[in-house]
Structures are given as structure tokens and as C-alpha cells.
Design a protein around this motif. Sequence first.
Motif, short mmCIF file in Angstrom:
data_model
loop_
_atom_site.label_atom_id
_atom_site.label_comp_id
_atom_site.label_asym_id
_atom_site.label_seq_id
_atom_site.Cartn_x
_atom_site.Cartn_y
_atom_site.Cartn_z
N VAL A 1 35.81 -83.61 -11.48
CA VAL A 1 36.76 -84.68 -11.76
C VAL A 1 36.84 -85.70 -10.62
CG1 VAL A 1 38.16 -83.30 -13.34
CG2 VAL A 1 38.68 -83.28 -10.88
N ALA A 2 36.17 -85.41 -9.51
CA ALA A 2 36.19 -86.34 -8.37
C ALA A 2 35.04 -85.95 -7.44
CB ALA A 2 37.53 -86.27 -7.63
N GLY A 3 34.69 -86.89 -6.57
CA GLY A 3 33.59 -86.55 -5.67
C GLY A 3 33.38 -87.59 -4.58
N SER A 4 32.57 -87.22 -3.62
CA SER A 4 32.07 -88.14 -2.60
C SER A 4 30.88 -87.49 -1.91
CB SER A 4 33.16 -88.53 -1.59
OG SER A 4 33.59 -87.41 -0.85
N ARG A 5 30.23 -88.25 -1.03
CA ARG A 5 28.98 -87.80 -0.41
C ARG A 5 28.98 -88.15 1.08
NH1 ARG A 5 23.67 -90.81 -2.47
NH2 ARG A 5 24.63 -92.49 -1.27
N LEU A 6 28.44 -87.23 1.87
CA LEU A 6 28.21 -87.47 3.29
C LEU A 6 26.71 -87.38 3.58
CD1 LEU A 6 31.01 -85.24 4.89
CD2 LEU A 6 31.05 -87.72 4.57
N VAL A 7 26.23 -88.28 4.44
CA VAL A 7 24.83 -88.28 4.85
C VAL A 7 24.78 -88.41 6.37
CG1 VAL A 7 22.62 -89.50 4.70
CG2 VAL A 7 24.07 -89.32 2.68
N LEU B 1 28.60 -88.19 13.62
CA LEU B 1 28.93 -89.32 12.76
C LEU B 1 28.10 -89.23 11.47
CD1 LEU B 1 29.44 -93.00 13.84
CD2 LEU B 1 28.20 -92.45 11.75
N PHE B 2 28.77 -89.23 10.34
CA PHE B 2 28.11 -89.18 9.04
C PHE B 2 28.53 -90.41 8.22
CE2 PHE B 2 27.14 -85.09 10.41
CZ PHE B 2 26.43 -84.35 9.46
N GLU B 3 27.67 -90.81 7.31
CA GLU B 3 28.03 -91.90 6.41
C GLU B 3 28.72 -91.34 5.17
OE1 GLU B 3 25.84 -95.86 5.01
OE2 GLU B 3 25.11 -94.11 3.88
N TRP B 4 29.80 -91.99 4.76
CA TRP B 4 30.61 -91.58 3.61
C TRP B 4 30.41 -92.59 2.47
CZ3 TRP B 4 36.36 -93.05 3.00
CH2 TRP B 4 36.93 -92.39 1.91
N THR B 5 29.95 -92.11 1.32
CA THR B 5 29.69 -92.99 0.18
C THR B 5 30.06 -92.29 -1.12
OG1 THR B 5 27.39 -92.21 0.07
CG2 THR B 5 27.79 -94.24 1.28
N ARG B 6 30.02 -93.07 -2.21
CA ARG B 6 30.15 -92.58 -3.58
C ARG B 6 31.44 -91.81 -3.83
NH1 ARG B 6 26.46 -95.95 -3.77
NH2 ARG B 6 24.60 -95.72 -5.07
N ILE B 7 32.56 -92.33 -3.32
CA ILE B 7 33.85 -91.73 -3.61
C ILE B 7 34.29 -92.13 -5.02
CG2 ILE B 7 34.93 -93.66 -2.36
CD1 ILE B 7 36.48 -90.16 -2.64
N GLY C 1 44.23 -88.47 -3.11
CA GLY C 1 44.76 -87.84 -1.91
C GLY C 1 44.12 -86.48 -1.65
N ILE C 2 43.88 -85.71 -2.70
CA ILE C 2 43.21 -84.42 -2.54
C ILE C 2 41.81 -84.62 -2.00
CG2 ILE C 2 42.28 -82.43 -3.80
CD1 ILE C 2 44.71 -82.67 -5.69
N MET C 3 41.10 -85.62 -2.51
CA MET C 3 39.75 -85.88 -2.02
C MET C 3 39.77 -86.32 -0.56
SD MET C 3 37.69 -84.98 -4.31
CE MET C 3 36.23 -85.54 -3.43
N TYR C 4 40.71 -87.18 -0.18
CA TYR C 4 40.79 -87.61 1.21
C TYR C 4 41.08 -86.42 2.13
CZ TYR C 4 41.48 -92.28 -0.87
OH TYR C 4 41.36 -93.43 -1.60
N CYS C 5 42.02 -85.57 1.71
CA CYS C 5 42.37 -84.41 2.54
C CYS C 5 41.21 -83.42 2.61
CB CYS C 5 43.62 -83.73 1.99
SG CYS C 5 45.16 -84.63 2.31
N GLY C 6 40.49 -83.25 1.50
CA GLY C 6 39.33 -82.37 1.52
C GLY C 6 38.26 -82.87 2.46
N ILE D 1 50.87 -83.40 0.30
CA ILE D 1 49.98 -82.24 0.17
C ILE D 1 50.26 -81.30 1.33
CG2 ILE D 1 47.57 -81.48 0.21
CD1 ILE D 1 46.86 -84.14 -1.16
N LYS D 2 50.66 -80.07 1.02
CA LYS D 2 51.08 -79.14 2.06
C LYS D 2 50.16 -77.93 2.20
CE LYS D 2 56.02 -80.24 1.57
NZ LYS D 2 55.87 -81.31 0.57
N HIS D 3 49.13 -77.85 1.39
CA HIS D 3 48.25 -76.68 1.41
C HIS D 3 46.80 -77.13 1.58
CE1 HIS D 3 48.56 -78.26 -2.70
NE2 HIS D 3 47.30 -77.87 -2.84
N THR D 4 45.94 -76.18 1.94
CA THR D 4 44.52 -76.51 2.03
C THR D 4 43.99 -76.88 0.65
OG1 THR D 4 42.34 -75.70 2.70
CG2 THR D 4 43.84 -74.08 1.73
N VAL D 5 43.09 -77.85 0.61
CA VAL D 5 42.52 -78.27 -0.67
C VAL D 5 41.06 -77.85 -0.80
CG1 VAL D 5 44.12 -80.20 -0.90
CG2 VAL D 5 41.87 -80.58 0.13
#
Length: 217
Positions: free
Chosen positions: A68-74, A100-106, A123-128, A195-199
Motif C-alpha cells: 500500500v506504500a513504498g520507497s527506494r534507497l540507492v 549517504l543514500f539516495e531516496w526516490t519513488r515514495i 507518516g508511517i513511511m517516513y518513520c519507517g 506514532i508511538k510504536h515501531t513501524v
Amino acid sequence: MFHVRAIDRSNKHLYLDQLEQHFRIRHDIYVGERDWQDLKRPDGREIDAFDNDDAIYLLGITADDRVVAGSRLVPSLKPHLMSDVFPQLAPNGIPRDTDLFEWTRIFVIPALRRPGRSCLAAGIMYCGLLEYCLQQSIHRLSGVCETYWIARLTQLGWRPEPLGPPIHYQGETIIGITVEMSVNAFEMTRRAYDIKHTVLWEKHPPMSATRRSEQTS
């Protein structure tokens, strides 16, 4: 709602179906919604040159295994979007480092978005992302994004730093930036979305020296 799972070369064989879902969702969003026709593929999967064994995917996956959501690090020491496609966004040099990694495709699927309101799924994706980076000693991210992201990330304590002036590209104004992955940013982001718990689905083991050397080779 969902947990964020970190998928890399070591465990991607366990997530082949979810990775396939995510490529198709990316095509729906970036080609179907945003009309980025240069990404269009006849098989309905949005895949580029940086979807390779160096990529790390952070996918929001529900209890019934739906993406339901995603992103990528390179890794910034390997070819990535800014270095190979948009080097003009960093006229003083492409930032590169082991931490340092590149963040894309959020992305977040349309059903979970909240136009005009705070989006818990985002917010869950950002915290993850922050959890994963802090665990892996990834201290900064680079990215190519629309200019409105600067204000958004500033509010979350990510301290975005422009790498050069913005440019116009396919009807949008984009800019190259770096952001900090810090404990302060993590705490501010959690507060912003209550958000108070690990995601993260599970604690991802720290990146070994062997894996880091593979990324620089």
C-alpha cells in the motif's frame, strides 16, 4: 494499518510478489496519475536502471500481504538518479558517501491518502525510513524532488539542504536536496503523526562490513 518491511538483496527472494505489486503500483501512480510518459512500459511495471541488486525497498505491507506504500534507497557511491539523470541539480558536485543514500519513488496508494489533511500512511513511511536509516547508520539522504518538499521536510526536522537552483522539468519545478536522518528528525516526525510504536516489521540486522564493501565495489 500496515508495517514497513525493508527488502534488499539478502531477502528479496521472500518478497517477489510484493515487489511485483510495488512495480505495478509505481506505474499506476507515476504514469497513470502523474502522466510521466517517459516511464511508460507495455508490461505495466515502472522499473528503471536503479532497480537492481543495490536497491533497498521500504514497502508498506498489510497483514494480508498487500503493498500500500513504498520507497527506494540507492547507495550514493553507485549510479543513481541524481548522478546519472539529473547531475545539473548539483552543480557543485554530486554528494557521495558510505553513509549517504539516495531516496526516490515514495508513494502511498490513493485509498490511503487524505487530501488536505495529515496522512497517517505517509507518516508511517517516513518513520519507517528514519528507523531503518538510524539502524543502518545512514546519516543523510539525497533526493530529486518538487520544491514543495522543502517546506514539508523542514517541518519534520529533516533539515533539507538544496544542492543548487531548481529547474523546470516536464511541467514541474524540481530541485536536488540532502536531508538529515537524525534522532531529532525521528522524534519530530513521530510527534507530527502521533506514532508511538515501531513501524518496521522487524529489526533489520545492521549492514555488515561485507555488504557495505559490496556497495562500493
